[in-house]
Design an enzyme around this catalytic site. Sequence first.
Site, mmCIF file in Angstrom:
data_model
loop_
_atom_site.group_PDB
_atom_site.id
_atom_site.type_symbol
_atom_site.label_atom_id
_atom_site.label_comp_id
_atom_site.label_asym_id
_atom_site.label_seq_id
_atom_site.Cartn_x
_atom_site.Cartn_y
_atom_site.Cartn_z
ATOM 1 N N ARG A 1 -4.172 1.383 13.566
ATOM 2 C CA ARG A 1 -3.246 1.235 14.705
ATOM 3 C C ARG A 1 -4.017 0.815 15.851
ATOM 4 N NH1 ARG A 1 1.791 0.843 11.556
ATOM 5 N NH2 ARG A 1 1.835 2.382 9.842
ATOM 6 N N LYS B 1 1.756 -9.529 11.081
ATOM 7 C CA LYS B 1 1.344 -10.003 10.012
ATOM 8 C C LYS B 1 2.145 -10.672 9.003
ATOM 9 C CE LYS B 1 1.250 -6.635 5.959
ATOM 10 N NZ LYS B 1 1.324 -5.057 5.867
ATOM 11 N N ARG C 1 0.790 -1.288 0.061
ATOM 12 C CA ARG C 1 0.014 0.172 0.092
ATOM 13 C C ARG C 1 0.699 1.402 -0.028
ATOM 14 N NH1 ARG C 1 -3.683 2.254 4.663
ATOM 15 N NH2 ARG C 1 -4.911 3.408 3.735
#
Length: 327
Positions: free
Chosen positions: A324, A190, A125
């Site tokens: 976040r 992640k 991104r």
Amino acid sequence: MSKASLQLQRQLLAVLADGCFHSGQKLAEQFGVSRTAIANYIQELEQVGLDVYKVKGKGYGLARPLLLLDAQRIKQLQPSVAAPVLVQHITDSTNLQLMQMLHNTTPLLKGSVVVAEAQTAGRGRRGRPWYSPYGSNLYFSYYWRLEQGVQAAMGLSLVAGCALCSLLRREYQVTAQVKWPNDIYIDGRKIAGVLVELAGQADAACNVIIGIGLNIALPETALQHIDQPYADLMHSSGKSVDRNKLIVQLQNELTMALNTFELQGFKPFQQIFNQYDVFAKRLVNISGTAAATGICLGVDENGAILLEQDGKVQAFYGGELTLRAGA
């Protein structure tokens, strides 16, 4: 690199893929090249993130056995009605390759896929580089055409994320979760990212490319390239992962999800996302074109993230926003 050199490099990898050591001299004799040429091919593979051990008296060996992508095997695993999967050795970016194919005279079939062993210009991104070492991960780009146009694409990255989470949970028994708007996590780390790129007009049919980078078995050198906690599927699931089979599974999963999305929009995926939401009921911060702090209440029926602030619920849409965990 010439086509002949790429072919020889691929053949060399097929020999090294067993994870055993192979003499540089014997490899040179087998392929009819010099030992220096073999050393150069090995060095090129190391430059794209492949872990190769070099031991005097033993030769070259991969850090672990490697099951290479195999176009023929993928085709055998696919349903007869599936769109084609193009397998590339080393490419700049599978999304870029698919975008270039859109300019060809032959129309792409919906559900067409491009995969690669390594990327030299993988992107996440906002154009951030995506670490793409050879044979370690899944670099996967999927084509779809939305007849309703660009405006109908809202929530598409979440649809792809939900599809991937569902697949990982079902087939690999891992607790995959979605982080709005485009990341997949396992145990707070992640494991994958989704990059959706659109080409078309607001009031006309729209071409969609869904890029997915999924960590499969990252090398130890990954620590030098990734600046956040990460997971990979092999260690998280405790299973060996056949990327060829995974490609077919993911293509099927996305096709089913996008058929549903075309007919019903994002609403059928709202409950799925909220079930998989990594930040559910947690304090979070939004930054970027908007800034806010609040309790995450999942997404609405359009895919907007919902934050509760002082008893009021506010919706935030994608674009240049980052979510976040709060302090």
